[in-house]
Scaffold this motif. Structure first.
Motif, short mmCIF file in Angstrom:
data_model
loop_
_atom_site.label_atom_id
_atom_site.label_comp_id
_atom_site.label_asym_id
_atom_site.label_seq_id
_atom_site.Cartn_x
_atom_site.Cartn_y
_atom_site.Cartn_z
N VAL A 166 0.81 -1.22 0.00
CA VAL A 166 0.00 0.00 0.00
C VAL A 166 0.84 1.27 0.00
N ALA A 167 2.01 1.28 0.63
CA ALA A 167 2.86 2.46 0.61
C ALA A 167 3.43 2.69 -0.78
N ASP A 168 3.88 1.62 -1.42
CA ASP A 168 4.37 1.73 -2.79
C ASP A 168 3.27 2.21 -3.73
N ILE A 169 2.09 1.65 -3.57
CA ILE A 169 0.98 2.02 -4.45
C ILE A 169 0.60 3.47 -4.24
N ALA A 170 0.54 3.91 -2.98
CA ALA A 170 0.22 5.31 -2.70
C ALA A 170 1.24 6.24 -3.34
N ALA A 171 2.52 5.94 -3.18
CA ALA A 171 3.56 6.78 -3.77
C ALA A 171 3.47 6.76 -5.29
N GLY A 172 3.22 5.58 -5.87
CA GLY A 172 3.08 5.50 -7.31
C GLY A 172 1.91 6.32 -7.83
N MET A 173 0.81 6.32 -7.12
CA MET A 173 -0.35 7.10 -7.54
C MET A 173 -0.06 8.60 -7.50
N TYR A 174 0.61 9.06 -6.41
CA TYR A 174 0.91 10.49 -6.33
C TYR A 174 1.97 10.90 -7.34
N ALA A 175 2.93 10.01 -7.64
CA ALA A 175 3.91 10.32 -8.68
C ALA A 175 3.21 10.43 -10.04
N TYR A 176 2.31 9.52 -10.30
CA TYR A 176 1.54 9.53 -11.56
C TYR A 176 0.75 10.82 -11.70
N SER A 177 -0.03 11.18 -10.68
CA SER A 177 -0.83 12.40 -10.77
C SER A 177 0.06 13.64 -10.77
N GLY A 178 1.21 13.58 -10.08
CA GLY A 178 2.14 14.71 -10.09
C GLY A 178 2.73 14.94 -11.46
N VAL A 179 3.10 13.84 -12.14
CA VAL A 179 3.66 13.98 -13.49
C VAL A 179 2.60 14.52 -14.45
N LEU A 180 1.36 14.01 -14.35
CA LEU A 180 0.29 14.54 -15.20
C LEU A 180 0.10 16.03 -14.97
N THR A 181 0.13 16.46 -13.71
CA THR A 181 -0.01 17.88 -13.39
C THR A 181 1.14 18.69 -13.97
N ALA A 182 2.36 18.15 -13.86
CA ALA A 182 3.53 18.85 -14.39
C ALA A 182 3.48 18.94 -15.91
N LEU A 183 3.00 17.90 -16.58
CA LEU A 183 2.84 17.96 -18.04
C LEU A 183 1.83 19.03 -18.43
N TYR A 184 0.73 19.11 -17.69
CA TYR A 184 -0.27 20.14 -17.96
C TYR A 184 0.31 21.54 -17.72
N THR A 185 1.05 21.68 -16.63
CA THR A 185 1.66 22.99 -16.32
C THR A 185 2.65 23.40 -17.39
N ARG A 186 3.46 22.45 -17.84
CA ARG A 186 4.43 22.80 -18.89
C ARG A 186 3.71 23.18 -20.18
N ALA A 187 2.62 22.47 -20.50
CA ALA A 187 1.87 22.76 -21.73
C ALA A 187 1.21 24.13 -21.68
N THR A 188 0.79 24.57 -20.48
CA THR A 188 0.04 25.83 -20.37
C THR A 188 0.91 27.03 -20.01
N THR A 189 2.06 26.78 -19.37
CA THR A 189 2.90 27.91 -18.94
C THR A 189 4.31 27.86 -19.52
N GLY A 190 4.71 26.70 -20.05
CA GLY A 190 6.07 26.54 -20.55
C GLY A 190 7.09 26.22 -19.48
N VAL A 191 6.66 26.12 -18.24
CA VAL A 191 7.58 25.85 -17.13
C VAL A 191 7.53 24.37 -16.77
N ALA A 192 8.69 23.74 -16.72
CA ALA A 192 8.79 22.33 -16.31
C ALA A 192 9.07 22.28 -14.82
N ARG A 193 8.13 21.80 -14.06
CA ARG A 193 8.28 21.75 -12.60
C ARG A 193 8.61 20.32 -12.16
N ALA A 194 9.54 20.20 -11.26
CA ALA A 194 9.94 18.88 -10.76
C ALA A 194 8.89 18.36 -9.78
#
Length: 394
Positions: A166-194
């Motif tokens: 469950v800890a691995d799965i939780a971290a994987g889910m937040y990494a997944y949603s974080g990357v999706l958010t960062a892709l959206y942010t880069r597409a809309t602002t041009g800034v790549a956030r870690a």
């Protein structure tokens, strides 16, 4: 043919175990090209956790479909040079290396960002890359213990781990949603956030309710097996044919219906011991004895039909084999076939359905299966590839 949402996105990942592979597999499900960097010869150590799926690891098969496997020895200059070329063409870089390893390889977020400013960087660690536990290794069960989850799980007599990672799965889910958010942010602002996620902080978030309960109630929720610590009746009871049926009463209307139609004791609704939800929890032992006696008079199927007709949520307590044959999975067409090295196996579709979009469910790769093809794409000659192979770089 429908274009998948992440078609055209390239993910390079230096990953092992569960958390990062689960995150990147979900990106692959949506169409991203995921290039998985593995150790020459042995690959991701999760490949060797077990051999139950036609000789393959159940963990690896679950978390690594639709990826390309490239073997590189990142401790060599030549291996890191190839990785740099891959990063120069990528959109996302994910890594969950052991504490300190990324920095030693010059692959920590700050270092990579200086060389590839438009690359989205995702770091998955045990306890964070800063702070007093930054250098400690962390595996799933260790984190379950550190967050207090194990202290909530089990019976009054004995604690237990949660039965999945469950800890691995939780971290994987937040990494997944974080990357999706960062892709959206880069597409809309041009800034790549870690993006940075730790197993500990991911599972800490999931511990929110018991944390509030403990801090403000002065005592943590008790361990009660399949019973709910703060709602009654809510739990599994043994039936007359030796099976178990779990049901849950969520409000006073359901409680009254349960008393009249299932327990056949309508007078309980006027009993001051059971007048409110809090009263029922306070007198759980007496209430459970009444429910248990009634359940022993009927079989599981009869009770579930009665509970369903009464409007009370219920379910049998399945084992994993019964889950695999669940009518909902079959009736909703959730199973698909996925190729693995040497076989084809059933796999569940990703749970988030997008209208008009079929998820990508391509094969699970063998170790280094795509190395030569990917290196050729980078422009390396056949002779250079053979040199790297001879030197043990790939």
């Amino acid at each position: 043919m429908t274009v998948l949402p992440l078609s055209g996105v390239t993910v390079v990942t230096v990953e092992q175990a569960v958390a990062a592979p689960y995150a990147t597999r979900q990106l692959a499900d949506l169409g991203a090209r995921v290039i998985k960097i593995e150790r020459p010869g042995v690959g991701d150590f999760a490949r060797h956790y077990d051999t139950t799926v036609h000789g393959q690891s159940s963990y690896f098969v679950w978390a690594n479909r639709s990826k390309e496997s490239v073997t590189l020895d990142l401790k060599t200059r030549a291996g890191r040079d190839v990785l740099e070329q891959l990063l120069g063409r990528a959109d996302v870089f994910v890594q969950n290396l052991a504490p300190g390893a990324a920095a030693r390889l010059d692959l920590d977020a700050a270092s990579v960002a200086r060389r590839h400013s438009s690359l989205i960087l995702c770091t998955i660690s045990g306890y964070g890359t800063t702070g007093p536990w930054a250098d400690r290794k962390a595996y799933d069960l260790l984190v379950q213990c550190q967050t207090g989850l194990v202290s909530l799980t089990g019976t009054a007599e004995e604690t237990a781990r949660v039965g999945v990672s469950v800890a691995d799965i939780a971290a994987g889910m937040y990494a997944y949603s974080g990357v999706l958010t960062a892709l959206y942010t880069r597409a809309t602002t041009g800034v790549a956030r870690a993006v940075e996620v730790s197993l500990f902080e991911a599972l800490a978030e999931w511990m929110g309710q018991p944390a509030y309960y403990t801090r403000h109630g002065g005592v943590q929720p008790p361990r009660m097996g399949t019973q709910h610590p703060t709602i009654a009746p809510y739990g599994a009871f043994t039936t007359g044919d030796g099976k178990q049926v779990l049901f849950s009463v969520q409000n006073e209307r359901e409680w009254a219906a349960l008393c009249e139609r299932v327990l056949e004791k309508p007078e309980l609704t006027d009993d001051p011991r059971f007048a409110t939800g809090s009263d029922r929890v306070a007198h759980r032992g007496e209430l459970d004895a009444i429910v248990a006696a009634r359940f022993l008079r009927s079989g599981a199927d009869e009770l579930m039909e009665l509970l369903e007709a009464t409007g009370v949520a219920n379910a049998g307590v399945n084992d994993v084999e019964e889950f695999l044959d669940h009518p909902v999975l079959a009736g909703r067409g959730r199973w698909r076939e996925v190729a693995i090295p040497g076989a084809v196996v059933p796999a569940l579709r990703p749970p988030a359905d997008l209208t008009g979009v079929a998820p990508r469910m391509d094969p699970v790769p063998d170790v280094g299966e795509h190395t030569e093809r990917v290196l050729t794409e980078l422009g390396l000659s056949a002779a250079r590839i053979e040199e790297l192979r001879a030197d043990g770089v790939i």
